[in-house]
Enzyme design. Structure first.
Site, PDB file in Angstrom:
ATOM      1  N   LYS A 198       0.904  -1.169  -0.054  1.00  0.00           N
ATOM      2  CA  LYS A 198       0.140  -0.039  -0.088  1.00  0.00           C
ATOM      3  C   LYS A 198       0.874   1.607  -0.054  1.00  0.00           C
ATOM      4  O   LYS A 198       0.691   2.437  -0.841  1.00  0.00           O
ATOM      5  CB  LYS A 198      -0.860  -0.116   1.171  1.00  0.00           C
ATOM      6  CG  LYS A 198      -2.065  -0.758   1.138  1.00  0.00           C
ATOM      7  CD  LYS A 198      -2.852  -1.147   2.322  1.00  0.00           C
ATOM      8  CE  LYS A 198      -3.833  -2.181   2.204  1.00  0.00           C
ATOM      9  NZ  LYS A 198      -4.696  -2.571   3.332  1.00  0.00           N
ATOM     10  N   GLN A 249      -4.671  -0.833   9.457  1.00  0.00           N
ATOM     11  CA  GLN A 249      -4.906  -2.285   9.109  1.00  0.00           C
ATOM     12  C   GLN A 249      -5.347  -3.246  10.243  1.00  0.00           C
ATOM     13  O   GLN A 249      -5.015  -3.190  11.404  1.00  0.00           O
ATOM     14  CB  GLN A 249      -3.204  -2.419   8.779  1.00  0.00           C
ATOM     15  CG  GLN A 249      -3.163  -3.983   8.022  1.00  0.00           C
ATOM     16  CD  GLN A 249      -3.612  -4.289   6.567  1.00  0.00           C
ATOM     17  OE1 GLN A 249      -3.632  -3.117   6.173  1.00  0.00           O
ATOM     18  NE2 GLN A 249      -4.093  -5.231   6.191  1.00  0.00           N
ATOM     19  N   ASP A 309     -11.194   3.194   3.976  1.00  0.00           N
ATOM     20  CA  ASP A 309     -11.594   1.848   4.133  1.00  0.00           C
ATOM     21  C   ASP A 309     -13.014   1.379   3.951  1.00  0.00           C
ATOM     22  O   ASP A 309     -13.751   0.773   3.640  1.00  0.00           O
ATOM     23  CB  ASP A 309     -11.397   1.124   5.339  1.00  0.00           C
ATOM     24  CG  ASP A 309     -10.121   0.050   5.197  1.00  0.00           C
ATOM     25  OD1 ASP A 309      -9.901  -0.534   4.403  1.00  0.00           O
ATOM     26  OD2 ASP A 309      -9.350   0.327   6.182  1.00  0.00           O
TER      27      ASP A 309
END
Ligand code: GUN
Length: 295
Positions: A54, A98, A121
């Site tokens: 990422k 995460q 997200d």
């Protein structure tokens, strides 16, 4: 049956190029460089790999990448303080924490502490609510990637029967909502579903997101169905050889009946990161009331 291989890798590369173009326009026209903050707590090996990718791709697309790596002893209140700091930081357009987090940290508390406008997200309750009321918000990256592939390879989705295997908040539930918004007839199958084979066999579109290697067999799949495999499972090592990566779908058998299917690796995986970058640009534009660029 001849099947089409749904090439997520090449689709994602094109999407990343469109994102990089949009970043370039924001930069030259408005002197804005979108910024994504990625937070990793602890040392989960799979998370380490995902975060590394990422960060690398964020930088490659011309955006600012800010990485926070915290020890697995980090307290929930320290993590909340960091999220609050990032919420107030004007240089940061997207925040990604995460998952999974260590057991002593409540994931829901952290997810919902992220400002919805920076929640790239799309996991926070306001963004989930927007998706389920068909209003534009930030959409979870993996299901968004699957939808873009389906729209490109299938075209019109309206009226199709879609079965999603798996009911996670990250993939299964938002995928169902996205396909419902496209006027599919949607079923979510899960570990308690009776006669899952027959349920799956009714699907024109089958999305597997259960995290069980080679779970879906050819007998479960209707002839001509389109199959999207979200699973990334590593098989046990054989001797010195590292275990292979396989999906949730038994590719070798299912590719004999499907009309189109994603491979693992090279299918949905690359789309997740591409959509994260896309969401970061979307968030940067929305926050400033700019029109969203074509991506
Ligand atoms: N862990 C596995 N998938 C994801 C994802 O899409 N976002 C975050 N934040 N964590 C994950």
């Amino acid at each position: 049956m001849n099947y089409t291989l749904i090439d997520g890798k090449s689709f994602a590369e094109k999407l990343v190029m469109k994102v990089a173009n949009a970043v370039n326009v924001l930069n030259t026209k408005h002197h804005i460089k979108p910024g994504l903050a990625v937070v990793l707590v602890g040392q989960n090996p799979a998370s380490e790999v995902y975060v590394k990718n990422k960060v690398r791709q964020t930088k490659n697309s011309g955006m600012n990448s800010v990485e926070h790596r915290l020890p697995d002893t980090t307290s929930e209140s320290d993590l909340l303080s960091l999220v609050n700091k990032l919420n107030e930081d004007d240089e940061i357009d997207g925040i990604l924490v995460q998952l999974p987090l260590p057991d002593h940290i409540n994931e829901n508390s952290i997810i919902n502490a992220i400002k919805p406008s920076k929640d790239v997200d799309g996991f926070s309750i306001p963004n989930v609510g927007l998706l389920s009321t068909s209003v534009s918000g930030l959409i979870p990256c993996t299901p968004l990637g699957c939808l873009l592939l389906l729209k490109s390879y299938v075209g019109e989705l309206s009226g199709k029967s879609a079965v999603i295997i798996g009911r996670s908040n990250i993939v299964g539930k938002p995928m169902a909502q996205l396909l419902l918004n496209e006027n599919c007839t949607v079923t979510i199958a899960h570990s308690k579903t009776k006669n899952i084979e027959a349920v799956c066999k009714g699907a024109d579109i089958l999305v597997a997101a259960v995290g069980r290697p080679n779970f879906v067999k050819s007998e479960w799949v209707k002839k001509g169905a389109v199959v999207i495999d979200v699973g990334i499972n590593r098989l046990p090592p054989e001797g010195d050889i590292k275990g292979r990566l396989v999906g949730d779908v038994d590719f070798n058998s299912v590719s004999n009946v499907a009309s189109a299917i994603t491979p693992v690796p090279g299918g949905v995986g690359p789309m997740t990161i591409a959509c994260l970058l896309r969401n970061t640009v979307t968030a940067a534009c929305k926050r400033r009331n700019f029109n969203e660029p074509e991506m």
